[in-house]
Write an enzyme that holds these catalytic residues in place. Sequence first.
Site, PDB file in Angstrom:
ATOM      1  N   ASP A 139      -7.521   4.175  -1.744  1.00  0.00           N
ATOM      2  CA  ASP A 139      -7.355   5.379  -0.924  1.00  0.00           C
ATOM      3  C   ASP A 139      -8.581   5.630  -0.053  1.00  0.00           C
ATOM      4  OD1 ASP A 139      -4.878   5.774  -1.973  1.00  0.00           O
ATOM      5  OD2 ASP A 139      -5.437   7.441  -3.286  1.00  0.00           O
ATOM      6  N   ASP A 180      -2.335  -3.859  10.288  1.00  0.00           N
ATOM      7  CA  ASP A 180      -2.095  -4.029   8.852  1.00  0.00           C
ATOM      8  C   ASP A 180      -3.418  -4.353   8.158  1.00  0.00           C
ATOM      9  OD1 ASP A 180       0.301  -4.498   6.805  1.00  0.00           O
ATOM     10  OD2 ASP A 180      -1.258  -5.950   6.375  1.00  0.00           O
ATOM     11  N   GLU A 215      -0.184   0.535   3.999  1.00  0.00           N
ATOM     12  CA  GLU A 215      -1.449   0.118   4.612  1.00  0.00           C
ATOM     13  C   GLU A 215      -1.255  -0.266   6.077  1.00  0.00           C
ATOM     14  OE1 GLU A 215       0.203  -3.641   2.583  1.00  0.00           O
ATOM     15  OE2 GLU A 215       0.286  -1.464   2.360  1.00  0.00           O
ATOM     16  N   ASN A 221      -6.277  -3.142  -4.238  1.00  0.00           N
ATOM     17  CA  ASN A 221      -5.842  -2.162  -5.234  1.00  0.00           C
ATOM     18  C   ASN A 221      -5.879  -2.735  -6.641  1.00  0.00           C
ATOM     19  OD1 ASN A 221      -5.368   0.280  -3.944  1.00  0.00           O
ATOM     20  ND2 ASN A 221      -3.322  -0.284  -3.298  1.00  0.00           N
TER      21      ASN A 221
END
Length: 343
Positions: A232, A215, A258, A223
């Site tokens: 991204d 993770d 993710e 983000n």
Amino acid sequence: MSDDKFQQSTSFLKKAVPLMMKYKVPTTPTNYALWYTYVANTDPKLNADVDATVDEHGTCSPLQSDMLYQKHMADKHSQDINALKQSLESMMTEMSHSMADTIQDTDAFHSVLDNTFEQLSRVENEGLSIDETIAVVRNVVKDSQALTQSTRYFKHQLNDAQQEIAQLKQNLAEMTEQATHDGLTGLLNRAAFERELAAYINSPQTWPFCLVLIDLDHFKHLNDTYGHVLGDIALKQVSKRILDCCRDGIQAFRYGGEEFALLVPQKRLSTAKRTAETLRAAIDRMVIKDRRRGRTLDSITVSMGVAEYDEYKGESEADLIYRADQHLYQAKNLGRNRVMPIN
């Protein structure tokens, strides 16, 4: 068909079927074709890839068989369709995130404008100095330039992608089978993971094997702070590091968002943890650059949970995933950027 060819075909089939049973390969038409060609020994490259797959994994799972078929036997049209589908998924994801960032920039700019006009109204009411007024105007110019750059970037993406999107959509409508790869990262996708994990559990040749769940730490904050475009980029770079560690039959998957997963065949827990630790350290050293905004991110880390399949209990896929997930949560709770269990 002549008698000689019929006898030869029968001989090949008699060799292919036991091999498929040995490796628990489903008796689908494509798998028959793959293994028939293998025993016929008419494609040395196919045989070499099949042998390498069996050596690395101890079996040839349905997913691996599909990939071998696509690589060596599928017609070019089928291969092109799969490639187009992945290209469309990747493009639409990137553009969606770029649009979200542009909208976010616009909202922020509107907020700045509202605040600026409020300050400018004080020129008459409170008598701001010329220097104070110029400072307010300069802030507006600076923020408007940032918004203009973001908007131009998104417009450039739209212009470049317009024709390609139309073509890809047309081809996408003709597709009936789900692709096995994630469009953004290029890793195998969640559906492929579920199929492959089931195959591992049902194939003693792969035992012992381990599952590693990965993770990306603080991804939502990344983000929110830097935008989806950089998010991204981070996912792609992390995926590249993950692929770099895929030796000796290890397979990498984008598990969702993710989250990533590794299947490590024919390895005990201690070996899988060493592999995970090597990968964790490699990701920790990464530096990611967003050339669009001139930003650098050097604090990417991951947390990992590792579990070895318990063949004696005959646990299910869900049980194995749960144990690996529990170790992942432990890694998160202990401060992230670590591999669990310790012992």
